[in-house]
Scaffold this motif. Structure first.
Motif, PDB file in Angstrom:
ATOM      1  N   LEU A 212       3.621 -13.975  -0.510  1.00 51.20           N
ATOM      2  CA  LEU A 212       2.224 -13.694  -0.972  1.00 51.20           C
ATOM      3  C   LEU A 212       1.336 -14.710  -1.262  1.00 51.20           C
ATOM      4  O   LEU A 212       1.816 -15.986  -1.315  1.00 51.20           O
ATOM      5  N   CYS A 241       0.829  -6.498 -12.423  1.00 55.12           N
ATOM      6  CA  CYS A 241       2.079  -5.791 -12.213  1.00 55.12           C
ATOM      7  C   CYS A 241       3.166  -6.420 -12.706  1.00 55.12           C
ATOM      8  O   CYS A 241       3.527  -7.816 -12.278  1.00 55.12           O
ATOM      9  N   LEU A 269       3.868  -4.009  -2.453  1.00 56.36           N
ATOM     10  CA  LEU A 269       2.512  -4.436  -2.588  1.00 56.36           C
ATOM     11  C   LEU A 269       1.704  -4.540  -1.538  1.00 56.36           C
ATOM     12  O   LEU A 269       0.431  -4.044  -1.454  1.00 56.36           O
ATOM     13  N   LYS A 270       2.265  -5.185  -0.488  1.00 54.98           N
ATOM     14  CA  LYS A 270       1.293  -5.607   0.759  1.00 54.98           C
ATOM     15  C   LYS A 270       1.226  -4.051   1.428  1.00 54.98           C
ATOM     16  O   LYS A 270       0.201  -3.723   1.966  1.00 54.98           O
ATOM     17  N   PHE A 273      -1.718  -2.270  -0.970  1.00 52.51           N
ATOM     18  CA  PHE A 273      -3.032  -2.945  -0.825  1.00 52.51           C
ATOM     19  C   PHE A 273      -3.294  -3.535   0.415  1.00 52.51           C
ATOM     20  O   PHE A 273      -2.971  -4.636   0.686  1.00 52.51           O
ATOM     21  N   ASP A 278      -8.500  -7.158  -0.107  1.00 50.72           N
ATOM     22  CA  ASP A 278      -7.257  -7.088  -1.289  1.00 50.72           C
ATOM     23  C   ASP A 278      -6.675  -8.473  -1.382  1.00 50.72           C
ATOM     24  O   ASP A 278      -6.173  -8.751  -0.328  1.00 50.72           O
ATOM     25  N   THR A 280      -3.377 -10.058  -2.669  1.00 52.74           N
ATOM     26  CA  THR A 280      -2.084  -9.935  -3.710  1.00 52.74           C
ATOM     27  C   THR A 280      -1.308 -11.228  -3.807  1.00 52.74           C
ATOM     28  O   THR A 280      -1.281 -11.811  -2.856  1.00 52.74           O
ATOM     29  N   ARG A 282       1.623 -13.568  -6.190  1.00 53.49           N
ATOM     30  CA  ARG A 282       2.749 -13.924  -7.224  1.00 53.49           C
ATOM     31  C   ARG A 282       1.986 -14.568  -8.235  1.00 53.49           C
ATOM     32  O   ARG A 282       1.767 -15.713  -8.065  1.00 53.49           O
ATOM     33  N   PHE A 288       3.120 -10.157 -10.750  1.00 52.70           N
ATOM     34  CA  PHE A 288       2.224 -10.044  -9.676  1.00 52.70           C
ATOM     35  C   PHE A 288       0.865  -9.449  -9.861  1.00 52.70           C
ATOM     36  O   PHE A 288       0.524  -8.878 -11.129  1.00 52.70           O
ATOM     37  N   VAL A 290      -3.386  -8.436  -8.630  1.00 48.63           N
ATOM     38  CA  VAL A 290      -3.840  -7.920  -7.235  1.00 48.63           C
ATOM     39  C   VAL A 290      -5.441  -7.983  -7.574  1.00 48.63           C
ATOM     40  O   VAL A 290      -5.934  -7.645  -8.830  1.00 48.63           O
ATOM     41  N   VAL A 307       1.740   2.260  -6.532  1.00 49.34           N
ATOM     42  CA  VAL A 307       2.909   1.096  -6.708  1.00 49.34           C
ATOM     43  C   VAL A 307       3.874   1.619  -7.730  1.00 49.34           C
ATOM     44  O   VAL A 307       4.859   1.204  -7.682  1.00 49.34           O
TER      45      VAL A 307
END
Length: 368
Positions: A212, A241, A269-270, A273, A278, A280, A282, A288, A290, A307
């Protein structure tokens, strides 16, 4: 797509135009010097007038084309490029025919010598100017020299000069070939360096483990999107998150298992979103974040809840054991004011995440 050497490479055509544009005025200036030295123009007006007018016409056409081409280039790119290449060849041909005429005139030793010296100089400059295109570079010198060589052979005039000009033409071909190779090697190295720079820049913005984006990229994007939201008065949202009791996973199953679980969450997550807008990332450890632009509060909450549900159902198999955890999420959405700072949005989302954890975890809390 890799580096390709194709006929109308825009970069190459632009280089050719830049290299040759300054030389256009030298054709006219040199012709005037040759024709008006030692009263040659007065003695040979029947040749001087057509030669000078033809040369002036093609030079003015080239200057005019260079001016208008930049306005119509996107629409008629190939056509403009062909006109440019043709105009260079026609310029060389006009000069070459004039040079040939000088070589067979009797009693004009001074003008012939001056014309020969100027032609050699123009050929040497041309081979450098047009070296990005090997065919053009050779064609230019061919039309500058070969008409005179052929004319002198036909009239059996000054054969030592014929030999010298022939050797000079062959030498220019070798120079053109070598220069062309060096030019394209340099261009390819430049391209590879740019590609490597892009890769390094991308690597510097991506988290090694999860693939990410990293915090640096997120912060830069947030600043940009925040300013745009201020300008356009559109919604901007952040969701933070956090994996519940992630330390227990590392303690019970080991850090390799923890890393594998982080990768699984990143993929989750990918998968949620998906929009190109978007972002996203780390944000650190098992946290995480977004960023969503121009997304309604309902959609932000819906995606955050998705999620949470997916993470709750995620069962990761690792060395015969099943790893399962949940996630706590905090979201914040606003239309920013010009006096606000982008960090205020993260602080709101972080506060919502704290409330989610304090109220029992595995929840989505909004802070609007």
């Amino acid at each position: 797509m890799g580096f390709k050497r194709y006929e109308f490479n825009p970069r190459v055509v632009n280089d050719l135009k830049k290299r040759s544009s300054i030389g256009i005025v030298f054709y006219l200036a040199t012709a005037v010097i040759v024709l008006f030295t030692d009263n040659y123009y007065i003695r040979h007006p029947e040749f001087s007038n057509p030669f000078l007018l033809s040369l002036a016409g093609i030079c003015l056409l080239r200057l005019f084309h260079l001016y208008i081409a930049k306005w119509v280039q996107p629409k008629f790119e190939k056509f403009n490029n062909r006109i440019f290449l043709l105009s260079v060849v026609v310029t060389a041909l006009i000069w070459g025919i004039g040079f040939a005429n000088f070589m067979i005139q009797d009693g004009e030793l001074s003008a012939t010598l001056l014309m020969t010296m100027c032609t050699i100089g123009l050929c040497a400059g041309g081979v450098v100017a047009f070296v990005p295109d090997l065919n053009l570079s050779i064609s230019f010198n061919f039309f500058m020299l070969v008409p005179a060589i052929g004319t002198m052979v036909f009239h059996q005039t000054n054969m030592p000069l014929v030999v010298s000009l022939t050797i000079f033409f062959v030498y220019l071909c070798f120079i053109a070939h070598r220069g062309n190779k060096e030019y394209w090697d340099g261009l390819e190295n430049e391209y590879l360096l740019e590609e490597k720079s892009k890769i390094l820049d991308k690597i510097s913005r991506v988290d090694d483990l999860t693939k990410l984006y990293n915090r640096r990229h997120f912060d830069e994007t947030l600043s940009f999107e925040w300013n745009r939201s201020v300008r356009d008065q559109t919604l901007i949202s952040v969701v933070i998150c956090d994996i519940d009791h992630f330390k227990n996973i590392n303690d019970q199953y080991g850090h390799l298992a923890g890393d594998k679980y982080l990768k699984a969450i990143a993929n989750l997550l990918k998968d949620v979103f998906k929009r190109q807008t978007d972002i996203t990332a780390r944000y650190g450890g098992d946290e995480f974040i977004v960023l969503m632009s121009n997304t309604s509060l309902e959609d932000v909450t819906r995606l955050a809840e998705m999620v949470r549900l997916k993470s709750e159902k995620l069962h990761l198999e690792y060395e015969g054991q099943t790893i399962q955890a949940s996630m706590s999420l905090g979201s914040a959405t606003c239309i920013p004011d010009k006096n606000d700072k982008c960090n205020s949005l993260i602080l709101k989302a972080d506060k919502a995440l704290y409330q989610s954890k304090e109220s029992g975890r595995n929840k989505v809390i909004e802070n609007c």
